[in-house]
Design a protein around this motif. Structure first.
Motif, PDB file in Angstrom:
ATOM      1  N   ILE A 285       0.825  -1.210   0.000  1.00  0.00           N
ATOM      2  CA  ILE A 285       0.000   0.000   0.000  1.00  0.00           C
ATOM      3  C   ILE A 285       0.857   1.257   0.000  1.00  0.00           C
ATOM      4  O   ILE A 285       0.658   2.174  -0.806  1.00  0.00           O
ATOM      5  N   MET A 286       1.828   1.327   0.905  1.00  0.00           N
ATOM      6  CA  MET A 286       2.694   2.506   0.960  1.00  0.00           C
ATOM      7  C   MET A 286       3.477   2.670  -0.334  1.00  0.00           C
ATOM      8  O   MET A 286       3.677   3.791  -0.822  1.00  0.00           O
TER       9      MET A 286
ATOM     10  N   SER B 211      -5.911   5.060   6.500  1.00  0.00           N
ATOM     11  CA  SER B 211      -6.324   6.082   7.469  1.00  0.00           C
ATOM     12  C   SER B 211      -5.470   6.062   8.726  1.00  0.00           C
ATOM     13  O   SER B 211      -5.348   7.072   9.422  1.00  0.00           O
ATOM     14  N   GLU B 212      -4.866   4.914   9.019  1.00  0.00           N
ATOM     15  CA  GLU B 212      -4.055   4.788  10.227  1.00  0.00           C
ATOM     16  C   GLU B 212      -2.579   5.073   9.993  1.00  0.00           C
ATOM     17  O   GLU B 212      -1.782   5.038  10.934  1.00  0.00           O
ATOM     18  N   LEU B 213      -2.217   5.329   8.743  1.00  0.00           N
ATOM     19  CA  LEU B 213      -0.819   5.622   8.446  1.00  0.00           C
ATOM     20  C   LEU B 213      -0.396   6.906   9.148  1.00  0.00           C
ATOM     21  O   LEU B 213      -1.092   7.912   9.125  1.00  0.00           O
ATOM     22  N   GLN B 214       0.752   6.867   9.771  1.00  0.00           N
ATOM     23  CA  GLN B 214       1.295   8.046  10.425  1.00  0.00           C
ATOM     24  C   GLN B 214       2.735   8.231   9.988  1.00  0.00           C
ATOM     25  O   GLN B 214       3.498   7.273   9.898  1.00  0.00           O
TER      26      GLN B 214
ATOM     27  N   THR C 226      -0.656  14.706  19.442  1.00  0.00           N
ATOM     28  CA  THR C 226      -1.808  14.204  18.680  1.00  0.00           C
ATOM     29  C   THR C 226      -1.446  13.091  17.706  1.00  0.00           C
ATOM     30  O   THR C 226      -2.307  12.321  17.285  1.00  0.00           O
ATOM     31  N   GLY C 227      -0.158  13.029  17.311  1.00  0.00           N
ATOM     32  CA  GLY C 227       0.248  12.037  16.324  1.00  0.00           C
ATOM     33  C   GLY C 227      -0.078  12.434  14.907  1.00  0.00           C
ATOM     34  O   GLY C 227       0.122  11.658  13.971  1.00  0.00           O
ATOM     35  N   HIS C 228      -0.565  13.666  14.714  1.00  0.00           N
ATOM     36  CA  HIS C 228      -0.943  14.143  13.388  1.00  0.00           C
ATOM     37  C   HIS C 228       0.144  15.054  12.820  1.00  0.00           C
ATOM     38  O   HIS C 228       0.894  15.693  13.575  1.00  0.00           O
TER      39      HIS C 228
ATOM     40  N   ASN D 127      -8.286  -2.031   3.469  1.00  0.00           N
ATOM     41  CA  ASN D 127      -7.287  -1.137   2.882  1.00  0.00           C
ATOM     42  C   ASN D 127      -7.541   0.312   3.276  1.00  0.00           C
ATOM     43  O   ASN D 127      -6.597   1.067   3.545  1.00  0.00           O
ATOM     44  N   GLN D 128      -8.801   0.707   3.311  1.00  0.00           N
ATOM     45  CA  GLN D 128      -9.140   2.071   3.712  1.00  0.00           C
ATOM     46  C   GLN D 128      -8.701   2.335   5.146  1.00  0.00           C
ATOM     47  O   GLN D 128      -8.174   3.407   5.462  1.00  0.00           O
TER      48      GLN D 128
END
Length: 291
Positions: free
Chosen positions: A217-218, A256-259, A282-284, A251-252
């Motif tokens: 995916i990445m 969405s959890e990729l950081q 926040t991890g964002h 996959n979605q």
């Protein structure tokens, strides 16, 4: 004449015999066993399939023969010399691998008629040609098939130029981590790899799952950028990601959890005197001054 050659190779299934017969002809053989006649044949077939797909009935055996040629070319080609031209390059081995990818791209976009039960792409996604003529089991799709192999080739390449420039600027005088990676042997090689994968992903949940399970995916997300020498890579990358996520909650969720794990500096952001960092609370991601 070109169309007659295509009919003989594809519909009468004489491709394998003709390709093998060209081994003994005087075509300026290169070090990987391919010659100018092989390149001419592959280019002609590619042109016909691209221009008149609605008039073609592609067999599973033809698709698998093309895949075998692509594998052989990929295993014997020198990926240390960066190509500077589109197809045809005039170098038999490079032209053969390029035209094989173009053929695979069109084959994987081909839809069978209602009277046919299995599209050629389904055979390509299996592990071995011995499965010809049977409905492929889902388990075989996760073995050494087309998608797994193309993801491997894509992962062995240096990053796209946009990412390379950002990494080089960030690392300064240090030798970039991708210095020993493979390079594209012709302009468009990376794009063609992504295009085949995108067409395989379209409407096939088992392939979507396979890409995720292969940690691809990445890798596909990294192709959604502009790359020098690979026109339309960004467009094909975005299409591949669209098909990858379409109606696939697993996959979605993973996307969405990729950081981001470390600061990222891209040319566009750097021009503004900024860089992207992760907020520890926040991890964002957030924009901060690069000075």
């Amino acid at each position: 004449l070109e169309w007659l050659l295509f009919k003989i190779c594809v519909e009468e299934e004489k491709f394998e015999a003709l390709f093998a017969a060209l081994d003994s002809t005087d075509g300026g053989e290169s070090g990987n066993g391919f010659n100018a006649n092989h390149a001419f044949l592959m280019g002609t077939l590619s042109k016909c399939l691209t221009e008149r797909p609605e008039e073609v009935s592609v067999s599973n055996s033809f698709a698998l023969h093309v895949f075998n040629i692509q594998k052989h070319a990929a295993e014997t080609l020198d990926f240390t010399c960066r190509g500077s031209s589109e197809l045809p390059t005039g170098l038999p081995g490079i032209d053969v691998i390029g035209y094989s990818l173009v053929l695979l791209k069109d084959i994987c976009a081909w839809e069978p008629s209602s009277s046919e039960t299995e599209a050629p792409v389904d055979s390509l996604l299996q592990a071995e040609p011995s499965s010809l003529g049977t409905e492929p089991p889902v388990d075989s799709l996760l073995q050494a098939g087309l998608v797994k192999r193309l993801l491997k080739y894509l992962g062995e390449l240096e990053p796209p130029s946009t990412i390379r420039k950002a990494m080089a600027k960030e690392q300064g005088d240090q030798q970039p981590a991708f210095a020993t990676a493979k390079v594209c042997p012709y302009n468009g090689y990376r794009r063609d790899l992504v295009a085949v994968i995108a067409n395989c992903l379209h409407g096939r949940k088992q392939v979507q799952d396979e890409v995720r399970q292969l940690n691809g995916i990445m890798l596909l997300l990294q192709q959604c950028v502009i790359d020098e020498g690979n026109a339309y890579l960004r467009e094909w990358g975005l299409l591949a990601v669209k098909y990858l996520l379409e109606e696939n909650e697993e996959n979605q969720k993973e996307v969405s959890e990729l950081q981001m794990q470390e600061p990222i500096l891209t040319p566009e952001v750097a021009e503004l005197g900024l860089r992207v960092e992760i907020d520890k609370k926040t991890g964002h991601p957030k924009l901060v001054n690069s000075s």
